[in-house]
Design a protein around this motif. Structure first.
Motif, PDB file in Angstrom:
ATOM      1  N   THR A   1       0.858  -1.198   0.000  1.00 48.95           N
ATOM      2  CA  THR A   1       0.000   0.000   0.000  1.00 48.95           C
ATOM      3  C   THR A   1       0.883   1.233   0.000  1.00 48.95           C
ATOM      4  OG1 THR A   1      -1.649  -1.204   1.305  1.00 48.95           O
ATOM      5  CG2 THR A   1      -1.879   1.186   1.187  1.00 48.95           C
ATOM      6  N   TYR A   2       0.546   2.181  -0.853  1.00 48.21           N
ATOM      7  CA  TYR A   2       1.335   3.416  -0.920  1.00 48.21           C
ATOM      8  C   TYR A   2       0.440   4.600  -1.270  1.00 48.21           C
ATOM      9  CZ  TYR A   2       1.266   2.529  -6.002  1.00 48.21           C
ATOM     10  OH  TYR A   2       0.876   2.296  -7.307  1.00 48.21           O
ATOM     11  N   ASN A   3       0.961   5.785  -0.971  1.00 48.39           N
ATOM     12  CA  ASN A   3       0.289   7.029  -1.299  1.00 48.39           C
ATOM     13  C   ASN A   3       1.139   7.798  -2.299  1.00 48.39           C
ATOM     14  OD1 ASN A   3      -1.808   6.587   0.569  1.00 48.39           O
ATOM     15  ND2 ASN A   3      -0.559   7.421   2.221  1.00 48.39           N
ATOM     16  N   ALA A   4       0.545   8.277  -3.358  1.00 51.22           N
ATOM     17  CA  ALA A   4       1.254   9.115  -4.329  1.00 51.22           C
ATOM     18  C   ALA A   4       0.954  10.563  -4.030  1.00 51.22           C
ATOM     19  CB  ALA A   4       0.820   8.765  -5.753  1.00 51.22           C
ATOM     20  N   ASN A   5       1.995  11.348  -3.822  1.00 51.68           N
ATOM     21  CA  ASN A   5       1.824  12.759  -3.487  1.00 51.68           C
ATOM     22  C   ASN A   5       1.468  13.571  -4.733  1.00 51.68           C
ATOM     23  OD1 ASN A   5       2.493  12.196  -0.840  1.00 51.68           O
ATOM     24  ND2 ASN A   5       4.681  12.508  -1.219  1.00 51.68           N
TER      25      ASN A   5
END
Length: 261
Positions: A257-261
């Motif tokens: 799981t990751y967040n793209a800024n």
């Protein structure tokens, strides 16, 4: 393996970067009380099963073969590799098989495996508690013994590792991430005509996403979670040229799981 001098061959190289399976010490915190190497736990039974099932999914669902596996020497990673490789190489696989113990035979020519120190765990107190560290600060591994536990016939003894020595204790987090990124790139460049699976720790998977996908922050990596990288490669006159890695992993779909800024 190489195109003739008058030809240029174009194709895609794939690299999977995978976390090990479920640790025994996380399932049973009392295990470490009597362990000789509390910093090097084995897999829990659920971790063996998860690793095997992940390997089976790789064999049946990936649109490309895995040719070569590199693995951190920590026991949980080597046991994960053994389960994954057995699943990849299984012959007449029983659909009810839950781990490598249920596999009757394998074809070891399908995948080759090697130990790689560059995939090592982060060696500082954010990953390993200070009271678990060997008194002399040296994390010792009997590599021949480790290699003997891999599926018969799959070990490639001709491979020269990218990192010939293990990192030193109190390695910085930035140093760990730099090492992991260098290892991914170096292994891909050493075997540009092959698809690779790298079995490592949380940091390795994190780096495989954040280093190749701009402005991205990884927030979770499940046990046996993995990233998928791809890059274009061309061969001319036995010389290869490779493009940049593209991260194919969609957040949450392969245990990352990751967040793209």
């Amino acid at each position: 393996m190489f195109p003739s001098k008058s030809q240029t061959k174009f194709y895609q190289q794939h690299v999977l970067v995978m976390r090990h399976g479920d640790r025994l010490d996380h399932a049973d915190p009392t295990w470490e009380n009597t362990a000789d190497r509390p910093w090097d736990p084995p897999l829990h039974q659920s971790g063996l099963s998860r690793a095997f099932q992940t390997g089976r999914a790789f064999r049946t669902l990936l649109p490309f073969p895995i040719h070569r596996v590199f693995v951190s020497p920590f026991l949980r990673c080597v046991q994960t590799a053994s389960e994954v490789v057995t699943a990849l190489c299984a012959v007449d696989d029983d659909p009810n098989a839950k781990s490598s113990r249920d596999v009757v035979s394998i074809d070891p020519s399908k995948v080759k495996v090697s130990i790689e120190y560059g995939l090592f765990e982060r060696l500082n107190t954010t990953a390993i508690r200070a009271d678990m560290v060997p008194k002399d600060g040296v994390f010792r591994f009997d590599v021949p013994k480790i290699e003997s536990t891999l599926p018969s016939g799959t070990l490639d003894r001709t491979v020269e590792p990218v990192y010939k020595e293990m990192p030193q204790w109190e390695e910085t987090t930035i140093g760990t991430q730099r090492r992991q990124e260098q290892t991914i790139k170096a292994l891909a460049d050493k075997y540009p005509s092959e698809n690779l699976l790298l079995i490592t720790h949380w940091d390795g998977v994190l780096v495989s996403v954040s280093s190749f996908k701009e402005d991205t922050r990884v927030t979770n990596v499940d046990y046996c979670g993995y990233s998928k990288l791809r890059r274009p490669v061309s061969w001319t006159n036995q010389t290869f040229t490779a493009g940049s890695f593209e991260v194919l992993t969609k957040s949450g779909l392969t245990g990352v799981t990751y967040n793209a800024n």
